[in-house]
Design an enzyme around this catalytic site. Structure first.
Site, short mmCIF file in Angstrom:
data_model
loop_
_atom_site.label_atom_id
_atom_site.label_comp_id
_atom_site.label_asym_id
_atom_site.label_seq_id
_atom_site.Cartn_x
_atom_site.Cartn_y
_atom_site.Cartn_z
CB THR A 229 -1.02 0.03 1.54
OG1 THR A 229 -1.83 -1.08 1.32
CG2 THR A 229 -1.84 1.33 1.45
CB VAL B 118 -12.98 -3.16 2.16
CG1 VAL B 118 -12.29 -1.61 2.18
CG2 VAL B 118 -14.12 -3.03 0.81
N GLY B 119 -9.79 -3.42 3.09
CA GLY B 119 -8.95 -3.33 4.20
C GLY B 119 -8.96 -1.87 4.68
CG ASP B 120 -5.51 -0.76 6.65
OD1 ASP B 120 -5.00 -1.55 5.95
OD2 ASP B 120 -4.65 0.43 6.91
CB THR C 133 1.31 0.01 4.34
OG1 THR C 133 1.25 -0.86 3.52
CG2 THR C 133 2.93 -0.04 5.19
N GLY C 134 0.20 -2.58 5.54
CA GLY C 134 0.22 -4.17 6.19
C GLY C 134 -0.89 -4.91 6.22
N GLY D 204 -4.53 -5.25 6.69
CA GLY D 204 -5.25 -4.30 6.99
C GLY D 204 -6.29 -4.85 7.91
#
Length: 214
Positions: free
Chosen positions: A143, A172-174, A194-195, A197
């Protein structure tokens, strides 16, 4: 990461010419979104498990205004769509077909963003899923999150991603969630993530960092 360096060069160019933090965030991240060699952001991003490229992004300015787009398809610059949502709508977040419809109404073009290499990789994954597990590793976590302080002392932040490689369709992630992927408080600071989520979402990580800074 290499793609961050190119994005920073663009952002710095804007700041050097007394540009605002929000422009530096948007146009810096645009560089990465358009780079097909970056496999986890924008055009060139890995597909989900159905072979679709779905993009997420958010942006936040020094006044606490924010815009976000999730599950966006066929639009190359989700960070720019997020900014349009912030500035040209009464909402913070738009998703899926509604987000795409908003983008098209606001001058964005519908384009095929399935990079040829991403398609081939997905086809190979479909044939033998057991050989490639969906784990966070060196080529599956990039990200781009950018935090900027401009010459007027104002902060802005943004994040853009195509998400985890071969994620479940609809995941959907963070990254597009204000407070998880990005948070800005002009009096305190800015934070981004990032990473994995799912882990960041559980802690509302970026907001928590700013609260701890207070």
């Amino acid at each position: 990461w290499k793609h961050g360096y190119k994005a920073n060069l663009k952002a710095y160019e804007i700041l050097y010419n007394n540009g605002i933090a929000l422009d530096a965030v948007e146009f810096g991240i645009n560089v990465t979104e358009l780079d097909a060699e970056v496999r986890t952001v924008g055009y060139g991003g890995y597909t989900d498990d159905k072979g679709k490229v779905t993009l997420d992004a958010c942006i936040m300015d020094h006044r606490g205004n924010a815009g976000s787009v999730v599950y966006l398809q066929d639009i190359k610059n989700p960070i720019s769509v997020a900014r349009k949502i912030m500035e040209n709508s009464n909402h913070v977040m738009l998703a899926g077909a509604g987000a795409q419809r908003f983008a098209l109404k606001n001058g964005f073009k519908k384009e095929d963003i399935l990079y040829s290499k991403s398609k081939k990789d997905w086809e190979q994954w479909i044939q033998d899923k057991s050989k490639l597990k969906n784990l966070i590793n060196e080529d599956n976590h990039d990200t781009i999150t950018m935090l900027v302080l401009d010459n007027k002392g104002n902060l802005a932040g943004g994040s853009s991603t195509s998400g985890l490689r071969y994620k479940s369709h609809g995941r959907v992630g963070d990254s597009p969630i204000i407070g998880s992927g990005v948070f800005v408080d002009n009096a305190i600071g800015a934070a981004g993530a990032t990473g994995q989520g799912e882990e960041i979402m559980k802690t509302v990580g970026s907001f928590l960092i700013i609260e701890l800074l207070k």
